[in-house]
Motif scaffolding. Structure first.
Motif, mmCIF file in Angstrom:
data_model
loop_
_atom_site.group_PDB
_atom_site.id
_atom_site.type_symbol
_atom_site.label_atom_id
_atom_site.label_comp_id
_atom_site.label_asym_id
_atom_site.label_seq_id
_atom_site.Cartn_x
_atom_site.Cartn_y
_atom_site.Cartn_z
ATOM 1 N N THR A 26 0.871 -1.161 0.000
ATOM 2 C CA THR A 26 0.000 0.000 0.000
ATOM 3 C C THR A 26 0.912 1.217 0.000
ATOM 4 O O THR A 26 1.842 1.281 0.791
ATOM 5 C CB THR A 26 -0.884 0.032 1.259
ATOM 6 N N VAL A 27 0.646 2.159 -0.894
ATOM 7 C CA VAL A 27 1.494 3.343 -0.974
ATOM 8 C C VAL A 27 0.679 4.561 -0.586
ATOM 9 O O VAL A 27 -0.421 4.771 -1.110
ATOM 10 C CB VAL A 27 2.072 3.505 -2.396
ATOM 11 N N LEU A 28 1.209 5.364 0.347
ATOM 12 C CA LEU A 28 0.568 6.626 0.721
ATOM 13 C C LEU A 28 1.369 7.752 0.088
ATOM 14 O O LEU A 28 2.547 7.926 0.400
ATOM 15 C CB LEU A 28 0.549 6.795 2.245
ATOM 16 N N LEU A 29 0.727 8.490 -0.819
ATOM 17 C CA LEU A 29 1.424 9.559 -1.521
ATOM 18 C C LEU A 29 0.885 10.909 -1.065
ATOM 19 O O LEU A 29 -0.308 11.053 -0.812
ATOM 20 C CB LEU A 29 1.207 9.430 -3.032
ATOM 21 N N ASP A 318 8.954 7.094 4.119
ATOM 22 C CA ASP A 318 9.789 8.060 3.423
ATOM 23 C C ASP A 318 11.208 7.539 3.186
ATOM 24 O O ASP A 318 12.180 8.235 3.458
ATOM 25 C CB ASP A 318 9.869 9.334 4.286
ATOM 26 N N VAL A 319 11.340 6.322 2.722
ATOM 27 C CA VAL A 319 12.672 5.760 2.587
ATOM 28 C C VAL A 319 13.172 5.791 1.137
ATOM 29 O O VAL A 319 14.356 5.975 0.895
ATOM 30 C CB VAL A 319 12.762 4.350 3.202
ATOM 31 N N PHE A 320 12.274 5.701 0.168
ATOM 32 C CA PHE A 320 12.746 5.551 -1.215
ATOM 33 C C PHE A 320 13.449 6.796 -1.744
ATOM 34 O O PHE A 320 14.363 6.703 -2.557
ATOM 35 C CB PHE A 320 11.577 5.157 -2.129
ATOM 36 N N ALA A 321 13.056 7.974 -1.248
ATOM 37 C CA ALA A 321 13.672 9.205 -1.738
ATOM 38 C C ALA A 321 15.167 9.239 -1.449
ATOM 39 O O ALA A 321 15.933 9.891 -2.152
ATOM 40 C CB ALA A 321 12.982 10.408 -1.103
ATOM 41 N N VAL A 343 3.955 1.910 2.575
ATOM 42 C CA VAL A 343 5.046 2.777 2.162
ATOM 43 C C VAL A 343 4.528 4.204 2.052
ATOM 44 O O VAL A 343 3.423 4.419 1.546
ATOM 45 C CB VAL A 343 5.579 2.308 0.777
ATOM 46 N N THR A 344 5.301 5.161 2.529
ATOM 47 C CA THR A 344 4.927 6.554 2.277
ATOM 48 C C THR A 344 5.975 7.196 1.395
ATOM 49 O O THR A 344 7.154 6.849 1.461
ATOM 50 C CB THR A 344 4.822 7.387 3.571
ATOM 51 N N ALA A 345 5.552 8.121 0.538
ATOM 52 C CA ALA A 345 6.475 8.829 -0.338
ATOM 53 C C ALA A 345 5.847 10.151 -0.740
ATOM 54 O O ALA A 345 4.622 10.297 -0.760
ATOM 55 C CB ALA A 345 6.786 7.995 -1.576
ATOM 56 N N ALA A 346 6.730 11.134 -1.027
ATOM 57 C CA ALA A 346 6.214 12.445 -1.424
ATOM 58 C C ALA A 346 5.766 12.431 -2.881
ATOM 59 O O ALA A 346 4.749 13.017 -3.230
ATOM 60 C CB ALA A 346 7.281 13.507 -1.191
ATOM 61 N N VAL A 347 6.548 11.769 -3.707
ATOM 62 C CA VAL A 347 6.169 11.703 -5.127
ATOM 63 C C VAL A 347 6.115 10.252 -5.590
ATOM 64 O O VAL A 347 6.915 9.423 -5.160
ATOM 65 C CB VAL A 347 7.165 12.485 -6.015
ATOM 66 N N GLY A 348 5.185 9.962 -6.444
ATOM 67 C CA GLY A 348 4.956 8.601 -6.919
ATOM 68 C C GLY A 348 6.143 8.020 -7.663
ATOM 69 O O GLY A 348 6.386 6.810 -7.622
ATOM 70 N N GLU A 349 6.942 8.894 -8.320
ATOM 71 C CA GLU A 349 8.067 8.397 -9.124
ATOM 72 C C GLU A 349 9.147 7.752 -8.247
ATOM 73 O O GLU A 349 9.937 6.938 -8.719
ATOM 74 C CB GLU A 349 8.712 9.526 -9.938
ATOM 75 N N ASP A 350 9.192 8.163 -6.946
ATOM 76 C CA ASP A 350 10.193 7.583 -6.045
ATOM 77 C C ASP A 350 9.930 6.106 -5.782
ATOM 78 O O ASP A 350 10.831 5.361 -5.415
ATOM 79 C CB ASP A 350 10.182 8.316 -4.700
ATOM 80 N N VAL A 351 8.667 5.717 -5.875
ATOM 81 C CA VAL A 351 8.297 4.354 -5.505
ATOM 82 C C VAL A 351 8.477 3.448 -6.714
ATOM 83 O O VAL A 351 7.910 3.709 -7.770
ATOM 84 C CB VAL A 351 6.834 4.305 -5.013
#
Lengths: 373, 198
Positions: A26-29, A318-321, A343-351
């Motif tokens: 699950t991704v939280l953007l 916030d790890v992928f960035a 997973v949380t991320a600021a932008v979808g492209e990071d995931v």
């Protein structure tokens, strides 16, 4: 195990958030400051009854609200359990298990098991030994709840003994009871020490493997438990032997302790040594290496718990960035194998694209499912 | 905020342990509505306590005279002494009606954080009693927490050199009438360590 539903009320920035979840990724953007981390923090709180960001509960309650509520529905082996936590500022928290009140809040701790990696974990590598001791003790309590009791007993004895040492220095009296506290410190300390040594040994191969996974081009790493007893620590994890070794250690530093008024021997002075190649990681590891090491510690803990029973929920905040493309891909491999990963991320492209599952957009206090996914 | 003496009364009551501001207010207004005779009885009781409570010269329990009712009771077994922290522990054990010996109240437990060492407890008096009277068993019934356990260990060290004296510690384990599943890990763990053959 997986979380089927998360609902928070008046938690941090959220007045209300309702999140249906499924096994798998699950991704939280969402942009910064929209409350993604607050949601995973709520999950972590439901598992451990403490936040990974703050020591007290007060900041968890939304400004202006009286109490925060975290509701989770957890599915394990096909059975669903609901855990509801009511966090009240300045009062005891309340817990409901399947809508029934439980006598002690901590009875619900550990029903949901999570391994949470967050940017704060960089302190595991760069911070004081206390950070690493808490990491070990937290993991110990997850594996065997009695260690939570052992640790709090140990801390109580330590406080009392240190108070005695301080007054003894001033008054040169009351030393008749010091040996009594020595005995209790050694007994509780040996139980804690045995647990930590055993855990470090079990964890080491998992951490090394996880590091090799996320940073394949780097030198190999290792972790080693370092006791305040130095070389005198017995090889075994036999509690009686450790207790004897601690007692002898305490006797050796008696004069020093009296002079300085602090307890110098015991698990509260120990460290988990992080080795990068031949040398220590602290002070030598680059930012990327430190980051990967911290991540490897959490992933190692995840693998260890997974091998011992029900699979915990993996949370990556916030790890992928912070990772380059190759490491992202490696981490995604691990994450996709998990029963549930959030997973949380600021932008979808990071995931990485491999983590295709539910996607939610978090903004302006709203969670909306991503229609395109 | 109320005016004058009423607020003073609420503040004083609120300073007592276990009494919050709401309860303090309730008690204060209850007292305002109470008969003068009842109030006077309360005042007298408080004054008597303030004048000085008497403690038994032998065991240290609260007493109406120089010795307490239990120490003065010839039917109690003088060979057995049960060591407790506080007078309220004596009451708790008395309610069981199991123990026929006498007591020794320490007046607390070893607690360096609060500045309590052996000299602040009635340990010297206990050693004096054992040297003087014929006592065959000392039962240590301090609380099963960090401070109580440390006190128990200390007492054992002090008492082990008396010839012919047996020193015992209350067992710890599961509460009766309870369910195993509701016991906390520590208690259940202790119960396992202290299990007995049947």
């Amino acid at each position: 195990m997986y979380v089927r539903h998360l609902q928070v009320t008046d938690f941090r920035s959220w007045e209300l958030a309702d999140l249906p979840l499924h096994p798998g990724p699950t991704v939280l953007l969402g942009r910064n400051g929209q409350g993604k981390t607050n949601l995973v923090e709520a999950l972590g709180y439901a598992a451990t009854l403490s936040s990974h960001r703050v020591a007290s509960d007060a900041p968890l309650i939304r400004r202006g609200a009286q109490r925060a509520v975290v509701r989770t529905a957890i599915v394990q082996d096909g059975r669903e359990v609901t855990v509801e936590l009511e966090i009240t500022s300045g009062k005891a928290n309340r817990a409901l298990l399947n809508r029934g009140a439980v006598p002690r809040t901590r009875d619900v701790a550990g029903i949901l098991r999570t391994v949470l990696f967050a940017p704060e974990d960089l302190a595991l590598v760069r911070g004081d030994p206390g950070e690493r001791r808490s990491f070990l003790d937290g993991l110990l309590a997850l594996r065997a709840p009695r260690f939570a009791g052992i640790r709090s007993d140990y801390e109580r004895v330590l406080k009392q003994r240190s108070a005695l040492l301080k007054t003894a220095r001033a008054a040169k009296s009351n030393l008749s009871t010091l040996e009594v506290w020595d005995g209790h410190l050694a007994a509780q300390g040996a139980a804690l020490l045995a647990g930590r040594i055993e855990l470090s040994a079990a964890l080491a191969p998992h951490v090394a493997a996880a590091y090799a996974g996320v940073a394949p081009e780097s030198v190999p790493i290792d972790i080693r438990y370092r006791s305040s007893l130095g070389e005198q620590v017995p090889e075994s994890t036999d509690v009686t032997e450790l207790e004897q070794a601690l007692l002898e250690g305490i006797a050796r530093v008696r004069d020093q302790e009296l002079e300085r008024g602090v307890s110098l021997i015991g698990p509260h002075r120990d460290d988990l040594e992080l080795l990068l190649g031949e040398g220590p990681a602290k002070g030598y590891a680059s930012h990327g290496e430190s980051w990967s090491f911290a991540l490897a510690l959490r992933l190692g803990a995840y693998e260890l718990l997974r091998g011992e029973g029900s699979e915990p929920v993996l949370i990556l905040d916030d790890v992928f960035a912070e990772l380059d493309r190759r490491r992202r891909g490696k981490l995604a491999e691990v994450a996709t194998a998990a029963e549930q990963v959030i997973v949380t991320a600021a932008v979808g492209e990071d995931v990485p694209a491999e983590l295709d599952g539910d996607r939610f957009h978090v903004s302006n206090g709203m969670v909306t499912a991503d229609a395109s996914a | 905020m109320y005016e004058g003496p009423v607020q003073d009364l609420i503040d004083e009551l609120g300073a007592l342990p276990g009494v919050g501001p709401k309860s303090a207010q309730r008690i204060a207004f209850h007292l305002l509505a109470t008969d003068a005779a009842d109030i006077n009885r309360l005042i007298t009781a408080l004054q008597q306590v303030a004048k000085g409570v008497r403690f038994c010269e032998i065991c240290g329990n609260v007493a109406a005279d120089t010795t307490c009712r239990i120490c003065g009771d010839a039917r109690r077994d003088p060979l057995l002494v049960c060591v407790v922290e506080e007078p309220k522990d004596v009451l708790a054990i008395e309610r069981t009606r199991e123990f026929k010996g006498r007591y020794h109240v320490l007046g607390g437990a070893l607690d360096p954080l609060s500045g309590v060492g052996p000299d602040q407890l009635r340990i010297k008096e206990l050693l004096g009693r054992i040297g003087r009277d014929e006592i065959t068993e000392v039962i240590i019934a301090t609380d099963p927490n960090t401070e109580g356990e440390a006190t128990a260990t200390y007492l054992v060290r002090m008492l082990r050199d008396f010839p012919g004296l047996s020193v015992t510690r209350l067992a710890s384990g599961l509460p009766m009438g309870g369910d195993l599943e509701f016991a906390d890990e520590l208690t259940l763990g202790r119960a396992f360590t202290g299990r007995r053959a049947v």
